[in-house]
Design an enzyme around this catalytic site. Structure first.
Site, PDB file in Angstrom:
ATOM      1  CG  ASP A 132      -0.621   0.015   2.646  1.00  0.00           C
ATOM      2  OD1 ASP A 132       0.758   0.599   2.395  1.00  0.00           O
ATOM      3  OD2 ASP A 132      -1.168   0.263   3.353  1.00  0.00           O
ATOM      4  CB  CYS A 175       0.797  -2.753   4.637  1.00  0.00           C
ATOM      5  SG  CYS A 175       0.121  -3.204   6.312  1.00  0.00           S
ATOM      6  N   GLY A 176       2.439  -0.935   6.635  1.00  0.00           N
ATOM      7  CA  GLY A 176       2.936   0.031   7.414  1.00  0.00           C
ATOM      8  C   GLY A 176       3.383  -0.878   8.776  1.00  0.00           C
ATOM      9  CB  THR A 177       2.092  -3.222  10.971  1.00  0.00           C
ATOM     10  OG1 THR A 177       0.841  -3.058   9.703  1.00  0.00           O
ATOM     11  CG2 THR A 177       1.262  -2.098  11.906  1.00  0.00           C
ATOM     12  N   GLY A 178       2.813  -4.367   7.766  1.00  0.00           N
ATOM     13  CA  GLY A 178       3.251  -5.560   7.475  1.00  0.00           C
ATOM     14  C   GLY A 178       2.346  -6.756   7.617  1.00  0.00           C
ATOM     15  N   GLY A 182      -1.630  -5.685   8.397  1.00  0.00           N
ATOM     16  CA  GLY A 182      -2.848  -5.587   7.300  1.00  0.00           C
ATOM     17  C   GLY A 182      -3.011  -6.751   5.700  1.00  0.00           C
ATOM     18  CG  HIS A 217       9.542 -24.635  11.449  1.00  0.00           C
ATOM     19  ND1 HIS A 217       9.230 -24.395  13.195  1.00  0.00           N
ATOM     20  CD2 HIS A 217      10.243 -24.942  11.534  1.00  0.00           C
ATOM     21  CE1 HIS A 217      10.382 -25.176  13.758  1.00  0.00           C
ATOM     22  NE2 HIS A 217      11.483 -25.907  12.821  1.00  0.00           N
ATOM     23  NE  ARG A 255       3.352   4.668   7.571  1.00  0.00           N
ATOM     24  CZ  ARG A 255       1.931   4.634   7.990  1.00  0.00           C
ATOM     25  NH1 ARG A 255       0.874   4.176   8.651  1.00  0.00           N
ATOM     26  NH2 ARG A 255       1.254   5.558   6.954  1.00  0.00           N
ATOM     27  NE  ARG A 278       9.238 -31.272  14.690  1.00  0.00           N
ATOM     28  CZ  ARG A 278      10.253 -30.711  14.415  1.00  0.00           C
ATOM     29  NH1 ARG A 278      10.695 -31.719  13.712  1.00  0.00           N
ATOM     30  NH2 ARG A 278      10.179 -29.458  14.957  1.00  0.00           N
ATOM     31  CG  HIS A 279       8.323 -28.454   9.872  1.00  0.00           C
ATOM     32  ND1 HIS A 279       7.116 -28.135  10.985  1.00  0.00           N
ATOM     33  CD2 HIS A 279       9.329 -29.076  10.242  1.00  0.00           C
ATOM     34  CE1 HIS A 279       8.591 -27.913  12.197  1.00  0.00           C
ATOM     35  NE2 HIS A 279       9.453 -28.694  11.896  1.00  0.00           N
TER      36      HIS A 279
HETATM   37  C1  RB5 Z   1      -2.498   2.257   6.533  1.00  0.00           C
HETATM   38  O1  RB5 Z   1      -1.844   3.918   7.059  1.00  0.00           O
HETATM   39  C2  RB5 Z   1      -2.013   1.449   7.392  1.00  0.00           C
HETATM   40  O2  RB5 Z   1      -3.042   1.162   8.862  1.00  0.00           O
HETATM   41  C3  RB5 Z   1      -1.723   0.110   6.480  1.00  0.00           C
HETATM   42  O3  RB5 Z   1      -0.574   0.076   5.794  1.00  0.00           O
HETATM   43  C4  RB5 Z   1      -1.363  -0.726   7.134  1.00  0.00           C
HETATM   44  O4  RB5 Z   1      -0.106  -1.033   8.476  1.00  0.00           O
HETATM   45  C5  RB5 Z   1      -2.110  -1.467   8.269  1.00  0.00           C
HETATM   46  O5  RB5 Z   1      -1.974  -2.954   8.284  1.00  0.00           O
END
Ligand code: RB5
Length: 152
Positions: free
Chosen positions: A8, A65-68, A70, A98, A109, A132-133
């Site tokens: 994104d 994405c910001g955190t990976g 979503g 695994h 981020r 086993r995996h």
């Molecule tokens: C976008 O602001 C942010 O919500 C998206 O990049 C992501 O971090 C969602 O999981």
């Protein structure tokens, strides 16, 4: 190998950098967007990468994405996609050994570019351990339709 990339707006710049790095390592890049920092919805790109990997159009995927988180949740909604988020090398190694993860989730981020590059390399180089995996991964791809399959 052929690697599908998706991100994104928050993940766009890291996705571009990682796609260039993957190409430098000799991989083929399938860029499924986004193509700028204009705000978009991460599910659209997670679904696209999930579909590309599950269909065999790409062998692996990378979603950013910001955190990976979503965009990985979105990719995992596609049957056959196995996305995991890594913020360290150990997780990148173990999600391959695994879980036979076929999609790497990264947070632009959360993870600095040099570490993200090292995580990508680990993800691409580490083979699935099988044994086993394999049985457990098979269960991921064929979840029980009813609660009778629950351990308790
Ligand atoms: C976008 O602001 C942010 O919500 C998206 O990049 C992501 O971090 C969602 O999981």
């Amino acid at each position: 190998m052929r690697i599908a990339f998706g991100a994104d707006h928050a993940g766009f710049e890291l996705k571009e950098l990682l796609a260039r790095y993957a190409a430098e390592l000799g991989h083929e890049v399938l860029d499924l967007g986004t193509s700028s920092t204009v705000s978009v919805d991460y599910p659209d790109f997670g679904f696209a990468v999930g579909r590309a990997v599950a269909s065999g159009r790409a062998e692996r995927g990378v979603v950013v994405c910001g955190t990976g988180i979503g965009i990985s949740i979105a990719a995992n909604r596609v049957p056959g996609a196995r996305a995991g988020v890594a913020t360290d090398l150990f997780s990148a190694q173990l999600m391959r050994e695994h879980n036979d993860a076929n999609i790497l989730g990264l947070g632009a981020r959360a993870t600095a570019a040099p570490l993200a590059m090292a995580i990508l390399e680990t993800f691409l180089q580490t083979p699935f351990a099988g044994g086993r995996h394999q049985r457990r991964v098979d269960k991921l791809d064929a979840p029980p339709p009813r609660a009778e399959g629950d351990p308790r």
